[in-house]
Design a protein around this motif. Structure first.
Motif, PDB file in Angstrom:
ATOM      1  N   VAL B 109       2.839   1.572  -3.955  1.00 34.60           N
ATOM      2  CA  VAL B 109       1.527   1.120  -3.501  1.00 34.60           C
ATOM      3  C   VAL B 109       1.628  -0.213  -2.765  1.00 34.60           C
ATOM      4  O   VAL B 109       2.149  -1.180  -3.318  1.00 34.60           O
ATOM      5  N   ASP B 110       1.134  -0.231  -1.541  1.00 31.42           N
ATOM      6  CA  ASP B 110       1.070  -1.486  -0.795  1.00 31.42           C
ATOM      7  C   ASP B 110      -0.069  -2.329  -1.389  1.00 31.42           C
ATOM      8  O   ASP B 110      -1.233  -1.913  -1.370  1.00 31.42           O
ATOM      9  N   VAL B 111       0.290  -3.474  -1.922  1.00 35.72           N
ATOM     10  CA  VAL B 111      -0.669  -4.317  -2.639  1.00 35.72           C
ATOM     11  C   VAL B 111      -1.854  -4.706  -1.743  1.00 35.72           C
ATOM     12  O   VAL B 111      -3.010  -4.698  -2.195  1.00 35.72           O
ATOM     13  N   ASN B 112      -1.582  -5.022  -0.500  1.00 40.09           N
ATOM     14  CA  ASN B 112      -2.683  -5.421   0.391  1.00 40.09           C
ATOM     15  C   ASN B 112      -3.650  -4.259   0.615  1.00 40.09           C
ATOM     16  O   ASN B 112      -4.863  -4.449   0.642  1.00 40.09           O
ATOM     17  N   LEU B 114      -4.142  -1.787  -1.460  1.00 42.11           N
ATOM     18  CA  LEU B 114      -4.854  -1.567  -2.725  1.00 42.11           C
ATOM     19  C   LEU B 114      -6.013  -2.559  -2.855  1.00 42.11           C
ATOM     20  O   LEU B 114      -7.148  -2.161  -3.164  1.00 42.11           O
ATOM     21  N   LEU B 115      -5.750  -3.839  -2.585  1.00 41.12           N
ATOM     22  CA  LEU B 115      -6.800  -4.853  -2.743  1.00 41.12           C
ATOM     23  C   LEU B 115      -7.945  -4.640  -1.748  1.00 41.12           C
ATOM     24  O   LEU B 115      -9.115  -4.813  -2.092  1.00 41.12           O
TER      25      LEU B 115
END
Lengths: 135, 128
Positions: B109-112, B114-115
């Motif tokens: 999952v790409d954190v950016n 996801l956020l």
């Protein structure tokens, strides 16, 4: 192996240990220098994070290590790109406990404007022990 | 409740059996000002939801022991209290066709991403 490759390998081995010490000490200013602005890290949590988020997690104390040992096994040079692979053992602080974790890793270093920086890192879980309460 | 949590912080339930992934997502979301609560599988999530306030969002893994993500969704939509809670599925499966969710994010999952996706489903912007 050429003299250049041998010199680069020695440089990266030193940087690998410096970066590990900076992680252990939450030394954000050293990490700022050693990490490329476009750093990509794929962690054992299957999360891909960049420099900004990782530094924020360290500053906020949400990524905190009690112990951290890095053992490079292989350092391969490709001009201005170096790939270091090895294993690490760390104790991550999680609330009032620590979790000992064994991982394998691959770090990609690149030389930009004469300085080596960590550009990419992939970490794979080998084993995680049960949490231990902090003394 | 954490010391720095506020009562009106958006509430997110993270349903994921992998401890590393679950704890990392919870820590990330809490750092960004959400009230993130972990659950280790679909059954734990349902047990929590039946005694807790309805969350603003559920982040759901699919492959889990005890009760997987598909079973959880089937139970969720049967419950009038829970059926409208938006769900972001995080999965290593690349075939999105059989996943019933508001969003699907492929692992890793790409954190950016996801956020950004989380902020679209929660009532207010999280702490920058």
């Amino acid at each position: 192996m050429s003299a250049t490759d041998a010199r680069q390998q020695a440089e990266i081995e030193t940087l690998e240990q410096r970066e590990a010490r900076a992680m252990l000490g939450a030394d954000v200013s050293t990490l700022q220098t050693l990490w490329a602005d476009d750093l990509i890290v794929n962690s054992t949590a299957n999360l891909i994070a960049g420099k900004e988020i990782l530094l924020e997690m360290i500053k906020s104390g949400r990524l905190k290590l009690r112990t951290y040992e890095r053992r490079p096994v292989s350092i391969a040079t490709f001009g201005d790109l170096v790939v270091a692979t090895g294993n690490e053992v760390s104790q991550l602080v999680a609330g009032s406990a620590t979790i000992k974790t064994f991982v394998s890793y691959m770090n990609v270093w690149t030389k930009r404007s004469g300085n080596w920086q960590l550009l990419a890192r992939h970490v794979g879980l080998i084993q995680r022990e049960k949490p231990e309460l902090l003394q | 409740m954490r010391e720095d949590e506020k009562k009106d912080d958006p509430r997110i339930l993270v349903v994921e059996d992998d401890e590393d992934a679950r704890e990392a997502m919870v820590a990330l979301l809490q750092m960004k000002g959400y009230r993130a609560v972990p659950a280790g599988n679909g059954q734990e999530a349902l047990d929590y939801l039946r005694r807790a306030p309805v969350p603003d969002l559920i982040i759901l893994d699919l492959w889990m022991p005890v009760m997987d993500g598909w079973q959880f969704r089937s139970e969720q939509v049967k419950d009038p209290r829970l059926k409208n809670v938006p769900v972001i599925v995080v999965t290593a499966l690349s075939d999105r066709a059989d996943v019933d969710a508001n969003e699907v994010i492929i692992k890793p999952v790409d954190v950016n991403r996801l956020l950004t996706t989380v902020s679209q489903y929660c009532r207010r912007e999280p702490t920058p």
